[in-house]
Scaffold this active site. Structure first.
Site, PDB file in Angstrom:
ATOM      1  CB  SER A 178      -0.968  -0.039   1.176  1.00 25.39           C
ATOM      2  OG  SER A 178      -1.755  -1.195   1.041  1.00 25.39           O
ATOM      3  NE  ARG A 193       5.441  10.746  -4.266  1.00 28.70           N
ATOM      4  CZ  ARG A 193       4.207  10.784  -4.778  1.00 28.70           C
ATOM      5  NH1 ARG A 193       3.187  10.370  -4.068  1.00 28.70           N
ATOM      6  NH2 ARG A 193       3.980  11.217  -5.981  1.00 28.70           N
ATOM      7  CG  ASP A 231      -4.413   0.261   1.162  1.00 28.59           C
ATOM      8  OD1 ASP A 231      -4.283   0.966   0.148  1.00 28.59           O
ATOM      9  OD2 ASP A 231      -4.174   0.683   2.310  1.00 28.59           O
TER      10      ASP A 231
HETATM   11  C1  BGC Z   1      -0.327   5.273   0.277  1.00 30.63           C
HETATM   12  C2  BGC Z   1      -1.420   4.567  -0.492  1.00 30.63           C
HETATM   13  C3  BGC Z   1      -2.318   3.799   0.451  1.00 30.63           C
HETATM   14  C4  BGC Z   1      -2.791   4.676   1.587  1.00 30.63           C
HETATM   15  C5  BGC Z   1      -3.661   3.930   2.587  1.00 30.63           C
HETATM   16  C6  BGC Z   1      -0.902   6.067   1.429  1.00 30.63           C
HETATM   17  O1  BGC Z   1       0.136   6.600   2.197  1.00 30.63           O
HETATM   18  O2  BGC Z   1       0.401   6.113  -0.573  1.00 30.63           O
HETATM   19  O3  BGC Z   1      -0.867   3.697  -1.457  1.00 30.63           O
HETATM   20  O4  BGC Z   1      -3.407   3.326  -0.267  1.00 30.63           O
HETATM   21  O5  BGC Z   1      -1.688   5.220   2.264  1.00 30.63           O
HETATM   22  O6  BGC Z   1      -3.021   2.831   3.130  1.00 30.63           O
END
Ligand code: BGC
Length: 498
Positions: A178, A193, A231
């Site tokens: 995620s 990133r 996610d």
């Molecule tokens: C991430 C996402 C993720 C979200 C929730 C963010 O910091 O960049 O990819 O879906 O957090 O987990």
């Protein structure tokens, strides 16, 4: 707790931790303290800083909608609008055993999901806590740890007995990773990133699916990485599996983000791939990055600027830093520290415990807001137990009001993000369900109501057509369903882009 609520007692936190509660009858006289009036004056100041008017919200939605379009039109934008190669909705008939590995923010989770068809499933899972060192150390080591946990899980749950793997059997795995990854196919993902305080070296810019496969090989596991997913994408698919009215998925947890289903013809930046324009594909928005670097659209206070400047990624994830669970406690703590420096709070007391960055957990905001007692016993408990600080009732009321301001702003900004997708896709008239997950959404009192209230402030009465609901477990079940959908596509000979 004694009926009179005098003396000492204890309260069990949502986390299971028990804290001591002390009430005093003459607390106003014990120590030098700010008067009720002073606290009320301060509160007015913070009210104007943290309150979002409906008009301001509509302006944010407009800029947000344009940003979403830009991300679909051109590659490498700040809000990257990532094509996920998850094509269309599940049928609900996906079946079989699938593994899911979930690397989200706080924990690592391994799941065995048995999809039974008709929207039904069974899940067996184990959680492993990640250390701060693991989040910052070398990326390959982090994936080695993931593979090791997977190995232990498979040995424990599938080594013998009923669930034992058959000779030659190879289990498909959905890896929920995620963090923003740009994908060329479903089992590929270049980390754009790290977010949420992660910073493992040698990982940004690399294909994390390939790195993870390398770790898997070390254990020679009978597992095949079938899909790398976010996610939000998992939540979108899992929620639709059980509730086909779901069109958007959002996560409000340690981080924040959204995914939705888009028409391939409306994603100009992937025209060159030759995918059927009539097809649909899930888009991982990565909206936490909205307004990063430029800071043109979001109302940032000086506390938000400090959170940003002192983070491991200054300038990045500007939207997320105003909303997600990782930051809300810190924002409140910074306001308290300012009032300590100004000589308003905790005079004559040692405040060193409160001066440590990130020590004020966002869960404390939830607890303060949900304190049912007139004396605010929960707030007393938090401050005495965790920070060794005595508080007056006026101060406690102020802390609770401040938590409310910060929590409400987060929910209203979240509504702006949802509204942007709704506007872009034209879902307002027909209405839609938004599958939502994450600690903030699930545990923060009133968060969902505030999001709904925000949607009505933006859209008027029609805002009622957009309803969030607690989503199915996207990172586990959703990941498994996507692995199943991908396997079905492969079996049907749709090799291109699977
Ligand atoms: C991430 C996402 C993720 C979200 C929730 C963010 O910091 O960049 O990819 O879906 O957090 O987990």
């Amino acid at each position: 707790m004694p009926a009179s609520r005098r003396g000492s007692g204890s309260v069990t936190l949502l986390t299971g931790q028990t804290i001591a509660i002390h009430t005093r009858t003459q607390d106003e006289e014990d120590l030098p303290h700010a008067t009720k009036k002073t606290m009320a004056d301060h509160l007015r100041k913070y009210e104007s800083l943290f309150t979002l008017t409906p008009q301001r919200m509509r302006m944010i939605v407009e800029a947000f909608t344009e940003t979403l379009e830009l991300g679909l039109n051109k590659p490498n934008q700040i809000v990257p609008m990532i094509p996920t190669f998850v094509f269309g909705w599940p049928t609900g008939q996906e079946k079989g055993d699938f593994l899911a590995l979930d690397l989200g923010g706080t924990n690592l989770r391994v799941c065995l999901v048995t999809l039974q068809g008709e929207g039904k499933f069974e899940i067996t899972q184990t959680k492993y806590r990640l250390t701060e060192d693991q989040k910052q150390d070398d990326g390959q080591k982090l994936f080695d740890f993931c593979a090791e946990c997977l190995n232990t899980f498979v040995e424990t749950n599938m080594g013998e007995g009923e669930g034992q793997l058959k000779p030659g059997q190879c289990l498909p795995l959905g890896f929920t990773f995620s963090y923003p990854c740009s994908q060329e196919r479903i089992d590929h993902g270049e980390l754009i990133r790290w977010t949420k305080g992660f910073g493992a070296g040698n990982t940004e810019g690399r294909d994390v699916a390939a790195m993870f496969k390398k770790s898997l090989e070390k254990f020679q596991l009978p597992i095949q990485l079938t899909a790398l997913i976010n996610d939000t994408t998992g939540t979108l698919i899992a929620s639709h599996y059980v509730n086909p009215r779901t069109k958007i998925a959002v996560i409000f947890g340690t981080g924040c983000n959204a995914a939705y289903m888009e028409h391939v013809k409306d994603v100009p930046k992937i025209e060159n791939l030759g995918i059927d324009p009539a097809a649909e594909m899930a888009i991982n928005c990565e909206w936490g990055a909205f307004d990063s670097f430029e800071h043109e659209h979001l109302p940032r206070t000086k506390y938000d600027t400090i959170v940003d400047d002192t983070s491991n990624k200054p300038g990045e994830q500007a939207f997320e830093k105003l909303i997600s669970g990782r930051y809300l406690g810190e924002i409140l703590r910074l306001v308290l520290c300012e009032l300590i420096d100004e000589g308003v709070l905790f005079l004559g007391q040692n405040t060193y415990k409160l001066e440590r960055p990130y020590i004020f957990d966002t869960a404390f905001l939830s607890l303060m807001e949900s304190d049912p007692t007139d004396e605010l016993l929960m707030v007393i408990g938090i401050f005495t137990h965790f920070f060794a600080l005595e508080t007056t009732l006026a101060e406690r009321q102020f802390f609770r009001a401040l938590a409310k301001l910060i929590g409400r702003r987060a929910a209203r900004l979240s509504a702006c993000g949802i509204a942007a997708i709704v506007s872009k896709m034209g879902y307002l008239e027909e209405g839609c369900s938004v599958g939502a997950d994450g600690s903030l959404y699930n545990k923060y009192p009133g968060f969902a109501d505030r999001v709904h209230e925000g949607l009505q402030d933006i859209f008027g009465d029609k805002g009622r057509n957009i309803i969030t609901h607690h989503a199915e477990d996207g990172s586990g079940v959703g990941s498994a369903i996507i692995a199943a959908m991908t396997k079905n596509r492969k079996d049907a000979g749709l090799y291109l882009h699977v």
